[in-house]
Motif scaffolding. Structure first.
Motif, PDB file in Angstrom:
ATOM      1  N   ASP A  20      -7.272  10.176   0.528  1.00 29.06           N
ATOM      2  CA  ASP A  20      -6.313   9.265   1.006  1.00 29.06           C
ATOM      3  C   ASP A  20      -5.543   8.781  -0.331  1.00 29.06           C
ATOM      4  N   SER A  24      -1.638   9.827  -1.234  1.00 17.60           N
ATOM      5  CA  SER A  24      -0.828   8.815  -1.759  1.00 17.60           C
ATOM      6  C   SER A  24       0.024   9.165  -3.140  1.00 17.60           C
ATOM      7  N   THR A 295      -6.648   1.790   0.468  1.00 14.93           N
ATOM      8  CA  THR A 295      -5.425   1.024   0.716  1.00 14.93           C
ATOM      9  C   THR A 295      -5.183  -0.097  -0.095  1.00 14.93           C
TER      10      THR A 295
END
Length: 394
Positions: A20, A24, A295
């Motif tokens: 992830d 990103s 995140t």
């Protein structure tokens, strides 16, 4: 090289976080020991397959029935309506996830985490390189600790990080028997609630296509895990099947109260204690833990605000806190004795229990579509716990 994030651990949680982050646009390194296979039944629900785009060729079996077996041998078969539970072999599944993270742009390194050193420029993750045995350093702005239930990162960096309560799990991967052998069914998972196998958890027989996982877990000191697994294999008609490998590891029992240090580090997966109570399910929650850690790390990096690291736990608990609380209550209520386990399996006869349980498992949320069913289940649950009904009646 200065990395934005170093992820320590390359299991489902660490590999998901690394992928992830790389997608990103972060410069990320993934440090993994390599060669360790976690003991795991290998079940993954449709929600995981969809959310993380798992291809069909990673599924070694598709389960359509779950069998609950009581201490007296009573068996309750629960059909999985409108779908299946996928089974993966962690030896190959974890490597697939690591390769996918690398293909997304993460730098993969093999070695053992030693410590974190800090200077005005950031963190230095010190590790022992597997190929040379030499100490190496990785400079980073942030660190994600995803190195398992006995996390060295958590123990060194987080208060209470070395004191996560856990169940010791052990299993044996065996050659799958012929379909006609004993009661083994290649499309059915068996869960055995029997104090003779595990005094406080359960045993399992989970098909993996050409192989099967047979094991158990316990937090009780002095239990011989290998002997208990041998007894389970014998009772299941699997004693003569060839053993492919044996594995053991701790499974955490509850999430840590805090996952970040408020500065430059956040935990994920087993290192944060995110394994579902009662079921011991960990793969889905590990991957979600890796995702929310990524995140939070990106939010902290882009805003230059380390307080954003708290997002990891906040996001996870917002969606899963209630499910964890309900499962913990069920484990505390029913796993304490064989008499309670007998009543739990008896309760599983109920069609409302079956449907709501598997809807929650498959979709990872408590279902509110049938409020009357929830009321009925609550009444029946109370009746079974208080002994108002005999085991075998629903």
């Amino acid at each position: 090289m200065m990395y934005d994030v170093v992820v320590v651990g390359g299991g489902p949680s660490g590999a998901t976080a690394a992928e992830d982050l790389a997608r990103s646009g972060a410069r990320v390194a993934m440090l993994d020991r390599e060669g360790r296979i976690k003991p795991c039944g290998g079940a993954i629900p449709p929600r995981l397959i969809e959310d993380f785009a798992i291809p069909d060729d990673q599924l070694v079996a598709k389960i359509t029935t779950a069998r609950m077996i009581s201490p007296t041998g009573r068996a309750v078969d629960i059909p999985i309506e409108n779908g299946f539970v996928g089974m993966v072999d962690r030896e190959h599944f974890d490597e697939y996830l690591r390769n996918r993270a690398t293909q997304a742009g993460a730098t993969r390194l093999t070695g053992t985490f030693l410590r974190i050193e800090r200077d005005p420029g950031g963190c230095n993750v010190v590790y022992r390189e597997k190929a040379t045995g030499e100490e190496r350093r990785l400079s980073a702005r942030m660190v994600i600790g995803a190195d398992g239930a006995r996390s060295r990162v958590a123990a060194a960096e987080m208060p209470g990080g070395s004191k996560i309560p856990y169940v010791l799990a052990y299993h044996e991967i065996i050659d799958a028997p012929d379909c006609a052998t004993g009661s083994y069914d290649p499309a059915r998972c068996d869960v055995i609630y029997d104090g003779a196998i595990s005094p406080d958890f359960y045993g399992w027989v989970f098909p993996h296509g050409r192989s099967a996982s047979v094991g158990m877990g316990t937090a009780v000191d002095g239990v011989d895990l290998k002997q208990a697994t041998a007894a389970l294999r014998s009772a299941s008609g699997l004693a003569e099947c060839a053993t492919v490998r044996r594995e053991g590891a701790p499974i955490p029992l509850r999430p840590l109260d805090r996952w970040d240090n408020g500065r430059d580090l956040v935990l994920a997966g087993d290192a944060a204690g995110v394994v579902a109570p009662s079921s011991g399910e960990g793969i889905y929650y590990a991957m979600i833990g890796g995702r929310v850690a990524a995140t939070a790390a990106m939010a902290a990096l882009t805003s230059a605000d380390p307080a954003k690291l708290k997002l990891a736990r906040q996001l996870f608990m917002k969606e899963h806190k209630t499910v964890f609380r309900v499962l913990a209550s069920m484990q505390n209520a029913y796993y304490r004795s064989d008499e309670r386990r007998e009543r739990f399996v008896s309760l599983c006869h109920d069609i409302d229990v079956q449907r709501l349980t598997f809807e929650a498992y498959m979709n990872k949320r408590l279902v509110k579509a049938r409020p009357l069913a929830h009321v009925k289940i609550g009444i029946k649950n109370l009746a079974h716990l208080t002994g108002l009904v005999r085991p075998g009646y629903v």
